[in-house]
Design a protein around this motif. Structure first.
Motif, PDB file in Angstrom:
ATOM      1  N   TYR A 124      -9.874 -17.860  -0.581  1.00  0.00           N
ATOM      2  CA  TYR A 124      -9.683 -16.731  -0.270  1.00  0.00           C
ATOM      3  C   TYR A 124      -8.102 -16.305  -0.772  1.00  0.00           C
ATOM      4  N   ASP A 125      -8.020 -15.422  -1.176  1.00  0.00           N
ATOM      5  CA  ASP A 125      -6.984 -15.866  -2.218  1.00  0.00           C
ATOM      6  C   ASP A 125      -5.134 -14.167  -1.869  1.00  0.00           C
ATOM      7  N   GLU A 126      -4.978 -15.030  -0.720  1.00  0.00           N
ATOM      8  CA  GLU A 126      -3.853 -13.758  -0.018  1.00  0.00           C
ATOM      9  C   GLU A 126      -2.435 -14.724  -0.822  1.00  0.00           C
ATOM     10  N   ARG A 127      -1.729 -13.246  -0.979  1.00  0.00           N
ATOM     11  CA  ARG A 127      -0.386 -13.487  -1.358  1.00  0.00           C
ATOM     12  C   ARG A 127       0.619 -12.079  -0.708  1.00  0.00           C
ATOM     13  N   PRO A 128       1.592 -12.818   0.004  1.00  0.00           N
ATOM     14  CA  PRO A 128       2.566 -12.483   0.777  1.00  0.00           C
ATOM     15  C   PRO A 128       3.934 -11.306  -1.131  1.00  0.00           C
ATOM     16  N   HIS A 129       3.979 -10.380  -0.616  1.00  0.00           N
ATOM     17  CA  HIS A 129       4.658  -9.948  -1.497  1.00  0.00           C
ATOM     18  C   HIS A 129       6.034  -9.066  -0.962  1.00  0.00           C
ATOM     19  N   VAL A 130       7.494  -8.987  -1.936  1.00  0.00           N
ATOM     20  CA  VAL A 130       8.151  -7.951  -1.364  1.00  0.00           C
ATOM     21  C   VAL A 130       8.165  -6.820  -2.600  1.00  0.00           C
ATOM     22  N   GLY A 131       8.682  -5.148  -2.124  1.00  0.00           N
ATOM     23  CA  GLY A 131       8.368  -4.297  -2.756  1.00  0.00           C
ATOM     24  C   GLY A 131      10.221  -4.324  -4.037  1.00  0.00           C
ATOM     25  N   LEU A 132       9.419  -4.618  -5.192  1.00  0.00           N
ATOM     26  CA  LEU A 132      10.164  -4.727  -5.979  1.00  0.00           C
ATOM     27  C   LEU A 132      10.893  -2.703  -6.028  1.00  0.00           C
ATOM     28  N   VAL A 133       9.693  -2.496  -7.022  1.00  0.00           N
ATOM     29  CA  VAL A 133       9.631  -0.717  -6.872  1.00  0.00           C
ATOM     30  C   VAL A 133       8.230  -0.591  -6.144  1.00  0.00           C
ATOM     31  N   ALA A 134       9.189   0.214  -4.745  1.00  0.00           N
ATOM     32  CA  ALA A 134       8.057   0.183  -3.605  1.00  0.00           C
ATOM     33  C   ALA A 134       8.218   1.653  -3.693  1.00  0.00           C
ATOM     34  N   ALA A 135       7.345   3.044  -2.986  1.00  0.00           N
ATOM     35  CA  ALA A 135       7.804   3.706  -2.387  1.00  0.00           C
ATOM     36  C   ALA A 135       7.600   4.003  -1.116  1.00  0.00           C
ATOM     37  N   ASP A 136       8.285   4.549  -0.583  1.00  0.00           N
ATOM     38  CA  ASP A 136       8.250   4.761   0.985  1.00  0.00           C
ATOM     39  C   ASP A 136       7.132   5.353   1.572  1.00  0.00           C
ATOM     40  N   LEU A 137       6.237   3.806   2.672  1.00  0.00           N
ATOM     41  CA  LEU A 137       5.368   4.014   2.938  1.00  0.00           C
ATOM     42  C   LEU A 137       5.309   5.695   3.959  1.00  0.00           C
ATOM     43  N   ALA A 138       5.779   6.002   4.528  1.00  0.00           N
ATOM     44  CA  ALA A 138       5.834   7.272   4.610  1.00  0.00           C
ATOM     45  C   ALA A 138       5.007   8.283   4.144  1.00  0.00           C
ATOM     46  N   SER A 139       5.878   8.552   3.048  1.00  0.00           N
ATOM     47  CA  SER A 139       5.436   9.531   2.022  1.00  0.00           C
ATOM     48  C   SER A 139       4.392   9.023   1.469  1.00  0.00           C
ATOM     49  N   MET A 140       3.574   8.359   1.468  1.00  0.00           N
ATOM     50  CA  MET A 140       2.208   7.606   0.524  1.00  0.00           C
ATOM     51  C   MET A 140       1.300   8.275   0.992  1.00  0.00           C
ATOM     52  N   PRO A 141       0.858   8.899   0.445  1.00  0.00           N
ATOM     53  CA  PRO A 141      -0.840  10.268   0.676  1.00  0.00           C
ATOM     54  C   PRO A 141      -1.796   8.849   1.014  1.00  0.00           C
ATOM     55  N   GLU A 142      -2.631   9.012   1.799  1.00  0.00           N
ATOM     56  CA  GLU A 142      -3.835   8.112   2.170  1.00  0.00           C
ATOM     57  C   GLU A 142      -4.944   8.872   0.786  1.00  0.00           C
ATOM     58  N   GLY A 143      -5.300   6.780   1.154  1.00  0.00           N
ATOM     59  CA  GLY A 143      -5.850   8.155  -0.131  1.00  0.00           C
ATOM     60  C   GLY A 143      -7.876   8.210   0.347  1.00  0.00           C
ATOM     61  N   THR A 144      -8.544   8.733  -0.696  1.00  0.00           N
ATOM     62  CA  THR A 144     -10.261   9.209  -0.245  1.00  0.00           C
ATOM     63  C   THR A 144     -11.053   9.101  -1.064  1.00  0.00           C
ATOM     64  N   ALA A 145     -12.003   9.452  -0.522  1.00  0.00           N
ATOM     65  CA  ALA A 145     -13.436   8.452  -1.831  1.00  0.00           C
ATOM     66  C   ALA A 145     -13.068   9.207  -3.334  1.00  0.00           C
ATOM     67  N   ASP A 146     -12.355   9.884  -3.557  1.00  0.00           N
ATOM     68  CA  ASP A 146     -12.568  10.025  -5.153  1.00  0.00           C
ATOM     69  C   ASP A 146     -11.264   9.559  -5.527  1.00  0.00           C
ATOM     70  N   THR A 147     -10.736   8.707  -4.950  1.00  0.00           N
ATOM     71  CA  THR A 147      -8.834   7.407  -5.703  1.00  0.00           C
ATOM     72  C   THR A 147      -9.571   6.482  -6.099  1.00  0.00           C
ATOM     73  N   VAL A 148      -9.084   6.736  -7.022  1.00  0.00           N
ATOM     74  CA  VAL A 148      -9.001   5.442  -8.278  1.00  0.00           C
ATOM     75  C   VAL A 148      -7.652   4.604  -7.647  1.00  0.00           C
ATOM     76  N   TYR A 149      -8.160   3.231  -7.464  1.00  0.00           N
ATOM     77  CA  TYR A 149      -7.094   1.961  -6.862  1.00  0.00           C
ATOM     78  C   TYR A 149      -6.992   1.595  -8.525  1.00  0.00           C
ATOM     79  N   VAL A 150      -5.774   1.084  -9.131  1.00  0.00           N
ATOM     80  CA  VAL A 150      -5.673  -0.164  -9.869  1.00  0.00           C
ATOM     81  C   VAL A 150      -5.149  -1.318  -9.353  1.00  0.00           C
ATOM     82  N   VAL A 151      -5.068  -2.634  -9.646  1.00  0.00           N
ATOM     83  CA  VAL A 151      -4.268  -3.489  -8.841  1.00  0.00           C
ATOM     84  C   VAL A 151      -4.973  -5.075  -9.863  1.00  0.00           C
TER      85      VAL A 151
END
Length: 271
Positions: A124-151
């Motif tokens: 179980y690979d859990e990695r804590p982070h801080v935002g080097l370049v991170a958008a305002d979470l309040a402005s971030m849209p919700e994902g949908t079934a069509d959204t493509v995520y890349v990690v």
């Protein structure tokens, strides 16, 4: 449309030092800039046996529901890898490290981890982070079934993070961190982008998670072939930005990374 109007945190770093007080915890950059652990980001890789995908997903759904009952939760998403549905990533954002730690120590989380353990074929690979370049979470849209995520896990060789970076064509840079900041900034302007964040691991600051959201697979694929993205990949390989092929096409000797630039595509299954 591109996702614009975001706030950024920690645009350039020259190394990270954890500085904690009773009230807060933050990462202090060597140049004096500070990245706060508010918010705290968690990226967790969950890989289970092929026969356990359905059962694991039910556990992840229950864990998401439990997290929503805890103070400090900002965002909790479970995404499932395209073409390999026994691979999941959990993307969390919490107001601060303390609220996330309280959730991690809760009875629900302990029970979830115990139930998931027999299904895993990798830790179980859990990695804590801080935002080097991170958008305002309040402005971030919700994902949908069509959204493509890349990690993407990015591992910059420490001497190559900041100038001089000897593996780069020009040792003065851009070097690893500056390149990743630039990648986020120009990618956010590409059609169909919903999120493009670079998160730095708290405990190993040359390791980063690049988290993307696109409104369609076509938009993500177009981004891949954009000249700016291709130039980034060339520079990451330590070859001329306009190159694409090293002098010895079978061997690239000057990579700035200690691992593959391993982009993995996912779909949203829980939010």
């Amino acid at each position: 449309m591109a996702f614009k109007g975001t706030r950024f945190s920690g645009m350039v770093a020259a190394g990270l030092i954890v500085a904690a007080t009773a009230a807060t915890a933050e990462i202090e950059l060597k140049n004096g800039e500070v990245i706060s652990e508010s918010p705290t980001f968690i990226v967790t890789y969950v890989e289970v046996g092929a026969d356990h995908s359905g059962a694991a997903l039910e556990l992840l759904k229950a864990q998401a529901a439990a997290a929503k009952g805890h103070d400090g939760l900002v965002r909790f998403e479970v995404i499932q890898r395209m073409g390999q549905d026994n691979h999941f990533v959990v993307l969390e954002a919490w107001e601060d490290r303390a609220t996330r730690d309280a959730h991690a120590a809760s009875a629900e989380t302990v029970a979830y981890r115990e139930a998931l353990e027999p299904m895993l074929y990798a830790p179980y690979d859990e990695r804590p982070h801080v935002g080097l370049v991170a958008a305002d979470l309040a402005s971030m849209p919700e994902g949908t079934a069509d959204t493509v995520y890349v990690v993407t896990h990015a591992d910059i060789i420490p001497p190559e993070q900041f100038a001089p970076c000897d593996r780069q064509i020009n040792p003065a840079g851009p070097c690893g961190n500056e390149m990743l900041v630039g990648l986020a900034n120009f990618s956010r302007e590409h059609d169909g982008n919903l999120r493009y964040d670079v998160l730095t691991q708290n405990n190993r600051t040359n390791h980063m998670s690049v988290v993307e959201m696109w409104d369609s697979l076509e938009a993500q694929q177009a981004h891949q072939m954009h000249p700016e993205k291709k130039q980034f990949r060339n520079e990451l390989a330590g070859i001329a930005p306009e190159g694409g092929v090293n002098a010895d096409a079978q061997f690239v000797p000057n990579m700035l990374t200690g691992s593959l630039w391993d982009e993995r595509l996912y779909k949203l299954v829980v939010n």
